[in-house]
Design a protein around this motif. Structure first.
Motif, PDB file in Angstrom:
ATOM      1  N   TYR A 190       0.839  -1.188   0.000  1.00 35.67           N
ATOM      2  CA  TYR A 190       0.000   0.000   0.000  1.00 35.67           C
ATOM      3  C   TYR A 190       0.878   1.243   0.000  1.00 35.67           C
ATOM      4  O   TYR A 190       1.950   1.244   0.614  1.00 35.67           O
ATOM      5  N   THR A 206      -2.320   4.039   8.144  1.00 36.18           N
ATOM      6  CA  THR A 206      -3.593   3.751   8.822  1.00 36.18           C
ATOM      7  C   THR A 206      -3.731   2.275   9.183  1.00 36.18           C
ATOM      8  O   THR A 206      -4.686   1.898   9.853  1.00 36.18           O
ATOM      9  N   HIS A 266      -3.572   2.800  -5.118  1.00 31.98           N
ATOM     10  CA  HIS A 266      -3.867   1.490  -4.532  1.00 31.98           C
ATOM     11  C   HIS A 266      -2.604   0.749  -4.087  1.00 31.98           C
ATOM     12  O   HIS A 266      -2.577   0.180  -3.007  1.00 31.98           O
ATOM     13  N   GLY A 280       0.099  -2.609   7.017  1.00 31.98           N
ATOM     14  CA  GLY A 280       0.726  -1.776   6.001  1.00 31.98           C
ATOM     15  C   GLY A 280       2.131  -1.363   6.411  1.00 31.98           C
ATOM     16  O   GLY A 280       2.407  -1.132   7.583  1.00 31.98           O
ATOM     17  N   TRP A 334      -1.937   5.055   2.966  1.00 30.69           N
ATOM     18  CA  TRP A 334      -2.763   3.930   3.437  1.00 30.69           C
ATOM     19  C   TRP A 334      -2.038   3.157   4.516  1.00 30.69           C
ATOM     20  O   TRP A 334      -2.622   2.746   5.508  1.00 30.69           O
TER      21      TRP A 334
END
Length: 121
Positions: free
Chosen positions: A73, A80, A112, A85, A77
């Protein structure tokens, strides 16, 4: 179901004799150390129960001088998802501890995923 889908794609591509598909646990790969010149993991790392363990296994099975290509990611992202991640900084540190040096990060599927391209020392 995903293996069946992959088998169909392999057959359609006409490479059945050159491709092996395996079902297994990413955190405990069944191959000996230094088995592969290249290890690729796309759109999967964040879904593994223990992503850092999976990276360790990828590094273990990679030959010295071999290439690791992993999607992750993007940092926005990844921040979070602290246990799933990996930011670029964390990816670089994690791989360095495993004897793998990040060569570059590339944008891939913008918004993405991005690609991490690395080489085992």
């Amino acid at each position: 179901a995903m293996l069946e889908r992959a088998r169909s794609k392999v057959a359609a591509a006409g490479v059945s004799g050159r491709v092996e598909l395996h079902l297994g646990e990413a955190g405990a790969l069944p191959w000996p150390d230094a088995s592969f010149d290249m290890v690729v993991s796309l759109e999967a790392l964040e879904f593994f129960p223990r992503p850092r363990r999976a990276l360790a296994e990828m590094a273990r099975t990679l030959r010295p001088g071999g290439t690791l290509l992993v999607s992750k990611y993007p940092d926005a992202w990844a921040r979070t998802l602290p246990l799933k991640g990996l930011t670029r900084v964390h990816m670089r540190r994690t791989l360095a501890r495993l004897g793998v040096e990040v060569q570059e990060f590339r944008t891939w599927q913008p918004g993405h995923y991005e690609l991490t391209l690395a080489r085992k020392q």
